[in-house]
Design an enzyme around this catalytic site. Structure first.
Site, PDB file in Angstrom:
ATOM      1  N   GLN A   1      -4.858  -2.167   9.316  1.00 19.52           N
ATOM      2  CA  GLN A   1      -4.568  -3.449   8.673  1.00 19.52           C
ATOM      3  C   GLN A   1      -5.115  -4.602   9.527  1.00 19.52           C
ATOM      4  O   GLN A   1      -4.828  -4.693  10.720  1.00 19.52           O
ATOM      5  CB  GLN A   1      -3.056  -3.606   8.472  1.00 19.52           C
TER       6      GLN A   1
ATOM      7  N   ASP B   1     -11.412   1.571   3.724  1.00 14.63           N
ATOM      8  CA  ASP B   1     -11.775   0.163   3.504  1.00 14.63           C
ATOM      9  C   ASP B   1     -13.278  -0.023   3.288  1.00 14.63           C
ATOM     10  O   ASP B   1     -13.714  -1.059   2.795  1.00 14.63           O
ATOM     11  CB  ASP B   1     -11.330  -0.695   4.693  1.00 14.63           C
TER      12      ASP B   1
ATOM     13  N   LYS C   1       0.834  -1.210   0.000  1.00 17.17           N
ATOM     14  CA  LYS C   1       0.000   0.000   0.000  1.00 17.17           C
ATOM     15  C   LYS C   1       0.866   1.257   0.000  1.00 17.17           C
ATOM     16  O   LYS C   1       0.552   2.246  -0.685  1.00 17.17           O
ATOM     17  CB  LYS C   1      -0.935  -0.017   1.211  1.00 17.17           C
TER      18      LYS C   1
END
Length: 230
Positions: free
Chosen positions: A95, A118, A51
């Site tokens: 994460q 997300d 990322k």
């Protein structure tokens, strides 16, 4: 025809890079992503590095916040509070997975919906399942739809089968396919006669987390197959 996600990603990144530069010139603002990683999970570290690299390629500022494995849930939530309040941070990503002593739902619900890249916050989940255009869609399902559209694959009226029912990929992609007028079947570990179902699919999305699970005899000739793998 091979549907190359990598080729499409490269084209999207090139366009994104131009858009980000134009935004910076017009407004003086460069998007800034904050990624929180807890502990030393090798897979998580690999994802975070990926990322960070992707951000650098397109000109997005990115900050990685590494917290120890034994960080308390309250300490993690306080870190998120600081990022929520920081006007210089435009996106927040925690994460997953998190250590077992931390409630993932509490953490996802704590991120400001407008910074929840997300798309896991209940406000964004609600927007997805009530077909509102205001929410943030989870990236992998959105990427699948990009691939289908880029290849000019007609979705309306097609039989689409999704193998996998996770909240991250399986269920969201099923909803997006429904929104595009496909007839959708969701299969999972308890599905019986799986081959009979997949062999009737015009579009087959495999999001089961197991390599080489789908074999040639499970796929109808001419079907579109997208494997959601690393």
């Amino acid at each position: 025809m091979v549907l190359s996600g990598k080729d499409l990603a490269a084209r999207l990144k090139e366009n994104m890079s131009s858009c980000i530069m134009e935004l910076a010139v017009a407004t003086g603002t460069t998007p800034h992503l904050a990624v929180i990683i807890v502990g030393n999970n090798p897979a998580s570290q690999s994802y975070v590095r990926g990322k960070s690299k992707a951000c650098e390629e397109v000109g997005i500022r990115n900050t990685t916040i590494a917290l120890p494995e034994d960080v308390t849930e309250q300490e993690l939530l306080r870190t998120i509070d600081e990022l929520n309040a920081n006007q210089d941070i435009h996106g927040i990503l925690v994460q997953l997975p998190l250590p077992s002593h931390i409630n993932e739902h509490n953490v996802m619900n704590h991120i400001a919906p407008e910074k929840d890249v997300d798309g896991f916050h209940p406000v964004n989940v609600d927007a997805l399942y009530t077909s509102k255009s205001t929410g943030i869609v989870p990236c992998t399902p959105k990427g699948i739809m990009h691939i289908l559209r880029d290849a000019n694959i007609n979705i309306a009226g097609k039989n689409a089968v999704v193998i996998g029912r996770s909240n991250i990929v399986g269920l969201p992609i099923a909803k997006l396919l429904l929104d595009n007028n496909a007839t959708v079947t969701i299969c999972h570990s308890k599905t019986q006669n799986l081959k009979d179902i997949t062999s009737k699919a015009d579009i087959l999305i495999v999001a089961i987390g197991k390599a080489k699970f789908v074999t040639e005899d499970m796929v109808k000739p001419g079907a579109v197959v997208i494997d959601v793998g690393i």
